[in-house]
Motif scaffolding. Structure first.
Motif, PDB file in Angstrom:
ATOM      1  N   PRO A 156      42.713  44.045  43.626  1.00 29.99           N
ATOM      2  CA  PRO A 156      43.193  45.277  44.462  1.00 29.99           C
ATOM      3  C   PRO A 156      43.423  46.652  43.646  1.00 29.99           C
ATOM      4  O   PRO A 156      43.173  47.722  44.159  1.00 29.99           O
ATOM      5  CB  PRO A 156      44.099  44.803  44.990  1.00 29.99           C
ATOM      6  CG  PRO A 156      44.842  43.651  44.577  1.00 29.99           C
ATOM      7  CD  PRO A 156      43.738  42.898  43.685  1.00 29.99           C
ATOM      8  N   LEU A 157      43.856  46.347  42.207  1.00 30.75           N
ATOM      9  CA  LEU A 157      44.041  47.565  41.595  1.00 30.75           C
ATOM     10  C   LEU A 157      42.886  48.301  41.268  1.00 30.75           C
ATOM     11  O   LEU A 157      42.856  49.372  41.121  1.00 30.75           O
ATOM     12  CB  LEU A 157      44.790  47.047  40.270  1.00 30.75           C
ATOM     13  CG  LEU A 157      46.092  46.542  40.566  1.00 30.75           C
ATOM     14  CD1 LEU A 157      46.922  46.049  39.179  1.00 30.75           C
ATOM     15  CD2 LEU A 157      47.087  47.386  41.280  1.00 30.75           C
ATOM     16  N   GLN A 158      41.721  47.621  40.964  1.00 30.64           N
ATOM     17  CA  GLN A 158      40.338  48.023  40.598  1.00 30.64           C
ATOM     18  C   GLN A 158      39.388  48.237  41.866  1.00 30.64           C
ATOM     19  O   GLN A 158      38.328  48.705  41.551  1.00 30.64           O
ATOM     20  CB  GLN A 158      39.802  47.282  39.451  1.00 30.64           C
ATOM     21  CG  GLN A 158      40.550  47.348  38.004  1.00 30.64           C
ATOM     22  CD  GLN A 158      40.542  48.721  37.453  1.00 30.64           C
ATOM     23  OE1 GLN A 158      40.025  49.706  37.663  1.00 30.64           O
ATOM     24  NE2 GLN A 158      41.914  48.846  36.865  1.00 30.64           N
ATOM     25  N   ASN A 159      39.763  47.597  42.915  1.00 29.96           N
ATOM     26  CA  ASN A 159      39.035  47.697  44.100  1.00 29.96           C
ATOM     27  C   ASN A 159      37.747  46.879  43.927  1.00 29.96           C
ATOM     28  O   ASN A 159      36.455  47.485  43.964  1.00 29.96           O
ATOM     29  CB  ASN A 159      38.652  48.935  44.712  1.00 29.96           C
ATOM     30  CG  ASN A 159      39.983  49.721  45.374  1.00 29.96           C
ATOM     31  OD1 ASN A 159      40.924  48.926  45.760  1.00 29.96           O
ATOM     32  ND2 ASN A 159      39.757  51.103  45.257  1.00 29.96           N
ATOM     33  N   VAL A 160      37.754  45.700  43.258  1.00 28.72           N
ATOM     34  CA  VAL A 160      36.648  44.772  42.748  1.00 28.72           C
ATOM     35  C   VAL A 160      36.832  43.531  43.585  1.00 28.72           C
ATOM     36  O   VAL A 160      38.070  42.911  42.967  1.00 28.72           O
ATOM     37  CB  VAL A 160      36.586  44.820  41.466  1.00 28.72           C
ATOM     38  CG1 VAL A 160      35.498  43.800  40.886  1.00 28.72           C
ATOM     39  CG2 VAL A 160      36.098  46.157  40.750  1.00 28.72           C
ATOM     40  N   VAL A 161      35.864  42.887  43.915  1.00 26.22           N
ATOM     41  CA  VAL A 161      35.752  41.438  44.235  1.00 26.22           C
ATOM     42  C   VAL A 161      34.490  40.935  43.552  1.00 26.22           C
ATOM     43  O   VAL A 161      33.715  41.441  43.544  1.00 26.22           O
ATOM     44  CB  VAL A 161      35.628  41.343  45.792  1.00 26.22           C
ATOM     45  CG1 VAL A 161      34.666  41.978  46.355  1.00 26.22           C
ATOM     46  CG2 VAL A 161      35.673  39.530  45.971  1.00 26.22           C
ATOM     47  N   THR A 162      34.639  39.691  42.639  1.00 26.72           N
ATOM     48  CA  THR A 162      33.786  39.211  42.237  1.00 26.72           C
ATOM     49  C   THR A 162      33.305  37.845  42.958  1.00 26.72           C
ATOM     50  O   THR A 162      34.033  37.011  43.100  1.00 26.72           O
ATOM     51  CB  THR A 162      34.108  38.888  40.608  1.00 26.72           C
ATOM     52  OG1 THR A 162      34.526  39.822  40.046  1.00 26.72           O
ATOM     53  CG2 THR A 162      33.011  38.102  39.729  1.00 26.72           C
TER      54      THR A 162
ATOM     55  N   ASP B  98      46.580  49.882  52.556  1.00 26.04           N
ATOM     56  CA  ASP B  98      45.955  50.033  51.277  1.00 26.04           C
ATOM     57  C   ASP B  98      47.011  49.470  50.412  1.00 26.04           C
ATOM     58  O   ASP B  98      48.144  48.825  50.756  1.00 26.04           O
ATOM     59  CB  ASP B  98      45.602  51.574  50.974  1.00 26.04           C
ATOM     60  CG  ASP B  98      46.842  52.350  51.361  1.00 26.04           C
ATOM     61  OD1 ASP B  98      47.811  51.961  51.836  1.00 26.04           O
ATOM     62  OD2 ASP B  98      46.541  53.528  51.275  1.00 26.04           O
ATOM     63  N   LEU B  99      46.977  49.626  49.081  1.00 28.07           N
ATOM     64  CA  LEU B  99      47.933  48.961  48.160  1.00 28.07           C
ATOM     65  C   LEU B  99      49.118  49.555  48.173  1.00 28.07           C
ATOM     66  O   LEU B  99      50.213  48.895  47.812  1.00 28.07           O
ATOM     67  CB  LEU B  99      47.296  49.313  46.874  1.00 28.07           C
ATOM     68  CG  LEU B  99      48.039  48.575  45.576  1.00 28.07           C
ATOM     69  CD1 LEU B  99      47.735  46.804  45.937  1.00 28.07           C
ATOM     70  CD2 LEU B  99      47.226  48.982  44.337  1.00 28.07           C
ATOM     71  N   VAL B 100      49.480  50.717  48.815  1.00 22.73           N
ATOM     72  CA  VAL B 100      50.732  51.331  49.002  1.00 22.73           C
ATOM     73  C   VAL B 100      51.489  50.437  50.036  1.00 22.73           C
ATOM     74  O   VAL B 100      52.864  50.221  50.057  1.00 22.73           O
ATOM     75  CB  VAL B 100      50.734  52.692  49.705  1.00 22.73           C
ATOM     76  CG1 VAL B 100      52.180  53.329  49.757  1.00 22.73           C
ATOM     77  CG2 VAL B 100      49.877  53.550  48.485  1.00 22.73           C
TER      78      VAL B 100
END
Length: 329
Positions: A71-77, A170-172
């Motif tokens: 979630p810090l980079q907004n990436v799912v692999t 969101d992450l907040v």
């Protein structure tokens, strides 16, 4: 006639183990069993699901596997594994019965993070045009001849975004943040461009600290499979963060109450108590860093309602504690 009665005195047999030890063992056993049962029920389960078979003459069977979510980079692999092809059917491994299958180009859009764009040939500008280069090129003949040794697998990174149906996701809002990721996969033959069906036969995998659910829609005009993934924090992660925040509050308030009692009401306290707030501040910082996939630094809501006020309480306790020590030695 006189009857003589003989009374026999039996020694009091004491229980070989004190009762308090038995109570402690019983409490420890019950606590262990309850903790294991609750922990097992809160474990992160694997994502399971599938899509209906497309109405195409030839379809490629996929297995979609979740690898990780950042979630810090907004990436799912995710991994895409081709586990079957209608063109070869059950002839895999038999070179005399393998038909001539055209090579299939597979497109996953968006297939990966692109650069921000530029004007040089090495860094072309980003666009939202249809993908011109395939993400993977599937050779069914090689797959049929070699079997598992040529198992086609390719990995993509999908962009994630806050859940559109949540006002604050969101992450907040950690650990109550929610995310979604979408991808469209299609296939066509390399020589004629004929559409090939995409059948996501199985979806599996688990993401650390998240609960994943699956959703998808099927386009009617073109055999394009749309995959929608939804993520939210696992209940175990939420309970871990909330319990630590509550513990920080209770410990800070208890130490501040003890210091107020000593400063304003002149109750004597041990000198060793003055060291506890300093050690507690260090421990709180370590606990904050142990939150799974938490935002780095200060700024999340848990910092505003948890870390910041408890640190203020501890600073108040430390300053008044040393004031008390300087006054009364």
């Amino acid at each position: 006639m006189t009857y003589l009665t003989h009374s026999r005195t039996f020694p009091n047999k004491k229980w070989p183990m004190p009762s308090w030890i038995l109570c402690c063992l019983a409490a420890a056993s019950i606590m262990t069993c309850v903790s294991i049962i609750i922990g097992w029920s809160l474990r992160v389960s694997d994502l399971e699901g599938s899509f209906p078979r497309p109405p195409a003459t030839r379809s490629i069977l996929f297995e979609l596997g979740l690898i990780s979510l950042d979630p810090l980079q907004n990436v799912v692999t995710v991994d895409w594994r081709i586990i079957g092809d209608d063109c070869i059917g059950s002839t895999a491994g038999n070179s005399t019965q393998i038909p001539a299958c055209p090579v299939v180009d597979i497109y996953v859009n968006p297939n990966q993070f692109l650069s921000l764009g530029g004007s040089s040939p090495q860094n072309p500008p980003s666009d939202n045009d249809a993908a011109s280069q395939p993400t993977f090129r599937h050779n069914a003949t090689a797959f049929a001849l070699n079997g598992p040794s040529a198992l086609p697998v390719f990995r993509t990174q999908l962009d994630t975004r806050p859940h559109p149906l949540q006002a604050r996701a969101d992450l907040v809002d950690y650990p109550f943040d929610k995310y979604t990721a979408s991808a469209s996969i299609s296939a066509q033959t390399d020589d004629t461009g004929q559409a090939v069906g995409v059948w996501i036969y199985n979806v599996t995998g688990a993401v650390f600290g998240f609960t994943a659910t699956l959703g998808g829609t099927k386009a009617d005009a073109h055999p394009v499979e749309s995959v929608n993934l939804f993520f939210k924090r696992a209940l175990s992660a939420k309970l871990y963060v909330i319990s630590i925040i509550l513990g920080m509050w209770l410990i800070s308030l208890a130490q501040m109450a003890a210091m107020i009692k000593a400063v304003f009401f002149r109750h004597r306290i041990e000198t060793a108590v003055l060291i506890l707030p300093v050690a507690t501040m260090i421990a709180f910082a370590q606990l904050r860093g142990s939150f799974p996939n938490a935002p780095v630094g200060f700024g999340a809501n848990i910092d505003v309602i948890g870390s910041l006020p408890t640190y203020v309480c501890l600073v108040f306790t430390v300053s008044h504690g040393y004031f008390l020590a300087s006054m009364y030695g």
